[in-house]
Scaffold this motif. Structure first.
Motif, PDB file in Angstrom:
ATOM      1  N   PHE A   1      31.842  38.904  38.003  1.00 23.01           N
ATOM      2  CA  PHE A   1      32.266  39.402  36.694  1.00 23.01           C
ATOM      3  C   PHE A   1      32.911  40.786  36.799  1.00 23.01           C
ATOM      4  CE2 PHE A   1      29.065  36.286  35.032  1.00 23.01           C
ATOM      5  CZ  PHE A   1      29.985  35.485  34.384  1.00 23.01           C
ATOM      6  N   ALA A   2      32.338  41.651  37.628  1.00 18.37           N
ATOM      7  CA  ALA A   2      32.914  42.991  37.802  1.00 18.37           C
ATOM      8  C   ALA A   2      34.286  42.904  38.459  1.00 18.37           C
ATOM      9  CB  ALA A   2      31.980  43.865  38.638  1.00 18.37           C
ATOM     10  N   THR A   3      34.417  42.019  39.435  1.00 22.42           N
ATOM     11  CA  THR A   3      35.697  41.839  40.119  1.00 22.42           C
ATOM     12  C   THR A   3      36.747  41.299  39.164  1.00 22.42           C
ATOM     13  OG1 THR A   3      34.609  41.486  42.249  1.00 22.42           O
ATOM     14  CG2 THR A   3      36.844  40.632  42.019  1.00 22.42           C
ATOM     15  N   ALA A   4      36.383  40.309  38.361  1.00 26.27           N
ATOM     16  CA  ALA A   4      37.327  39.750  37.382  1.00 26.27           C
ATOM     17  C   ALA A   4      37.781  40.833  36.410  1.00 26.27           C
ATOM     18  CB  ALA A   4      36.686  38.582  36.636  1.00 26.27           C
ATOM     19  N   LYS A   5      36.855  41.668  35.948  1.00 28.67           N
ATOM     20  CA  LYS A   5      37.198  42.757  35.019  1.00 28.67           C
ATOM     21  C   LYS A   5      38.130  43.759  35.691  1.00 28.67           C
ATOM     22  CE  LYS A   5      35.163  46.398  32.254  1.00 28.67           C
ATOM     23  NZ  LYS A   5      34.677  47.649  32.742  1.00 28.67           N
ATOM     24  N   ASP A   6      37.787  44.182  36.912  1.00 23.95           N
ATOM     25  CA  ASP A   6      38.617  45.150  37.636  1.00 23.95           C
ATOM     26  C   ASP A   6      40.020  44.602  37.896  1.00 23.95           C
ATOM     27  OD1 ASP A   6      36.487  46.902  37.700  1.00 23.95           O
ATOM     28  OD2 ASP A   6      35.982  46.496  39.802  1.00 23.95           O
ATOM     29  N   CYS A   7      40.109  43.341  38.261  1.00 26.26           N
ATOM     30  CA  CYS A   7      41.414  42.737  38.544  1.00 26.26           C
ATOM     31  C   CYS A   7      42.240  42.570  37.267  1.00 26.26           C
ATOM     32  CB  CYS A   7      41.250  41.410  39.285  1.00 26.26           C
ATOM     33  SG  CYS A   7      40.606  41.623  40.967  1.00 26.26           S
ATOM     34  N   ARG A   8      41.579  42.257  36.137  1.00 30.27           N
ATOM     35  CA  ARG A   8      42.297  42.201  34.850  1.00 30.27           C
ATOM     36  C   ARG A   8      42.854  43.576  34.492  1.00 30.27           C
ATOM     37  NH1 ARG A   8      38.158  38.785  33.287  1.00 30.27           N
ATOM     38  NH2 ARG A   8      37.058  40.464  32.252  1.00 30.27           N
ATOM     39  N   GLU A   9      42.057  44.627  34.718  1.00 27.39           N
ATOM     40  CA  GLU A   9      42.530  45.989  34.451  1.00 27.39           C
ATOM     41  C   GLU A   9      43.712  46.332  35.359  1.00 27.39           C
ATOM     42  OE1 GLU A   9      39.118  48.533  34.800  1.00 27.39           O
ATOM     43  OE2 GLU A   9      38.186  47.710  32.987  1.00 27.39           O
ATOM     44  N   PHE A  10      43.633  45.923  36.624  1.00 20.52           N
ATOM     45  CA  PHE A  10      44.730  46.139  37.574  1.00 20.52           C
ATOM     46  C   PHE A  10      46.005  45.476  37.056  1.00 20.52           C
ATOM     47  CE2 PHE A  10      47.088  44.240  41.169  1.00 20.52           C
ATOM     48  CZ  PHE A  10      47.536  45.398  41.783  1.00 20.52           C
TER      49      PHE A  10
ATOM     50  N   GLN B   1      50.079  36.812  37.806  1.00 18.71           N
ATOM     51  CA  GLN B   1      49.051  35.848  38.219  1.00 18.71           C
ATOM     52  C   GLN B   1      48.829  35.914  39.726  1.00 18.71           C
ATOM     53  OE1 GLN B   1      47.131  33.782  36.179  1.00 18.71           O
ATOM     54  NE2 GLN B   1      45.979  33.572  38.059  1.00 18.71           N
ATOM     55  N   HIS B   2      49.914  36.062  40.461  1.00 18.89           N
ATOM     56  CA  HIS B   2      49.833  36.161  41.920  1.00 18.89           C
ATOM     57  C   HIS B   2      48.978  37.362  42.334  1.00 18.89           C
ATOM     58  CE1 HIS B   2      51.097  36.179  46.106  1.00 18.89           C
ATOM     59  NE2 HIS B   2      51.317  37.472  45.953  1.00 18.89           N
ATOM     60  N   TYR B   3      49.257  38.517  41.736  1.00 16.05           N
ATOM     61  CA  TYR B   3      48.517  39.714  42.107  1.00 16.05           C
ATOM     62  C   TYR B   3      47.076  39.683  41.610  1.00 16.05           C
ATOM     63  CZ  TYR B   3      52.641  41.713  44.161  1.00 16.05           C
ATOM     64  OH  TYR B   3      53.709  41.925  44.974  1.00 16.05           O
ATOM     65  N   TYR B   4      46.837  39.041  40.472  1.00 15.48           N
ATOM     66  CA  TYR B   4      45.456  38.874  40.008  1.00 15.48           C
ATOM     67  C   TYR B   4      44.689  38.015  41.013  1.00 15.48           C
ATOM     68  CZ  TYR B   4      41.333  37.464  37.479  1.00 15.48           C
ATOM     69  OH  TYR B   4      40.021  37.239  37.137  1.00 15.48           O
ATOM     70  N   ASP B   5      45.266  36.884  41.395  1.00 14.20           N
ATOM     71  CA  ASP B   5      44.610  35.997  42.362  1.00 14.20           C
ATOM     72  C   ASP B   5      44.345  36.717  43.675  1.00 14.20           C
ATOM     73  OD1 ASP B   5      44.759  33.980  40.475  1.00 14.20           O
ATOM     74  OD2 ASP B   5      46.435  32.932  41.454  1.00 14.20           O
ATOM     75  N   ALA B   6      45.341  37.466  44.156  1.00 13.63           N
ATOM     76  CA  ALA B   6      45.189  38.193  45.421  1.00 13.63           C
ATOM     77  C   ALA B   6      44.077  39.233  45.309  1.00 13.63           C
ATOM     78  CB  ALA B   6      46.507  38.855  45.810  1.00 13.63           C
ATOM     79  N   CYS B   7      44.065  39.972  44.211  1.00  8.94           N
ATOM     80  CA  CYS B   7      43.035  40.980  43.969  1.00  8.94           C
ATOM     81  C   CYS B   7      41.646  40.319  43.958  1.00  8.94           C
ATOM     82  CB  CYS B   7      43.308  41.674  42.633  1.00  8.94           C
ATOM     83  SG  CYS B   7      42.020  42.810  42.067  1.00  8.94           S
ATOM     84  N   PHE B   8      41.535  39.242  43.207  1.00 11.71           N
ATOM     85  CA  PHE B   8      40.248  38.570  43.035  1.00 11.71           C
ATOM     86  C   PHE B   8      39.728  37.981  44.348  1.00 11.71           C
ATOM     87  CE2 PHE B   8      37.405  35.163  41.811  1.00 11.71           C
ATOM     88  CZ  PHE B   8      36.598  35.807  40.888  1.00 11.71           C
ATOM     89  N   VAL B   9      40.572  37.225  45.021  1.00 13.42           N
ATOM     90  CA  VAL B   9      40.147  36.571  46.272  1.00 13.42           C
ATOM     91  C   VAL B   9      39.777  37.609  47.322  1.00 13.42           C
ATOM     92  CG1 VAL B   9      40.930  35.148  48.209  1.00 13.42           C
ATOM     93  CG2 VAL B   9      41.426  34.436  45.866  1.00 13.42           C
ATOM     94  N   GLN B  10      40.608  38.622  47.465  1.00 13.52           N
ATOM     95  CA  GLN B  10      40.343  39.645  48.470  1.00 13.52           C
ATOM     96  C   GLN B  10      39.008  40.340  48.218  1.00 13.52           C
ATOM     97  OE1 GLN B  10      43.165  42.841  48.555  1.00 13.52           O
ATOM     98  NE2 GLN B  10      42.488  43.551  50.543  1.00 13.52           N
ATOM     99  N   ARG B  11      38.787  40.759  46.996  1.00 17.01           N
ATOM    100  CA  ARG B  11      37.538  41.471  46.696  1.00 17.01           C
ATOM    101  C   ARG B  11      36.302  40.595  46.860  1.00 17.01           C
ATOM    102  NH1 ARG B  11      38.244  45.750  41.861  1.00 17.01           N
ATOM    103  NH2 ARG B  11      39.917  46.957  42.795  1.00 17.01           N
TER     104      ARG B  11
END
Length: 98
Positions: A70-79, A36-46
């Motif tokens: 939506f693209a960012t959420a998808k990319d971060c979920r894949e990450f 969850q931490h890395y998802y949040d970091a990925c999402f906020v940063q992008r």
């Protein structure tokens, strides 16, 4: 373990050139759920890098911003899905529990 998002976002402005630098940091890594931490970091940063005015709420959301969200959420979920596939050796898990 409780999920918390303690990410701090700072804008540093070069007074001579007006150039802005965005710094992401200040996370507390001790008491977080890692994926969850890395998802949040990925999402906020992008989002901050792609549509900063919308991400900060200073500008009304646009269709472009919505597509980016939506693209960012998808990319971060894949990450995060790739992150979850990492196998941690049992010896390391035992060491971390010690």
């Amino acid at each position: 373990m409780q999920a918390e998002n303690n990410m701090r976002i700072r804008e540093i402005i070069n007074k001579k050139t007006g150039e802005k630098i965005i710094s992401f940091g200040g996370e507390d890594f001790e008491n977080v759920i890692p994926d969850q931490h890395y998802y949040d970091a990925c999402f906020v940063q992008r989002m901050m890098l792609q549509v900063p005015e919308e991400a900060k709420g200073k500008k009304k959301p646009t269709e472009k911003g919505k597509r980016i969200l939506f693209a960012t959420a998808k990319d971060c979920r894949e990450f995060i899905n790739d992150f979850r596939k990492i196998e941690i050796p049992q010896q390391l898990l035992d060491l971390l529990k010690a």
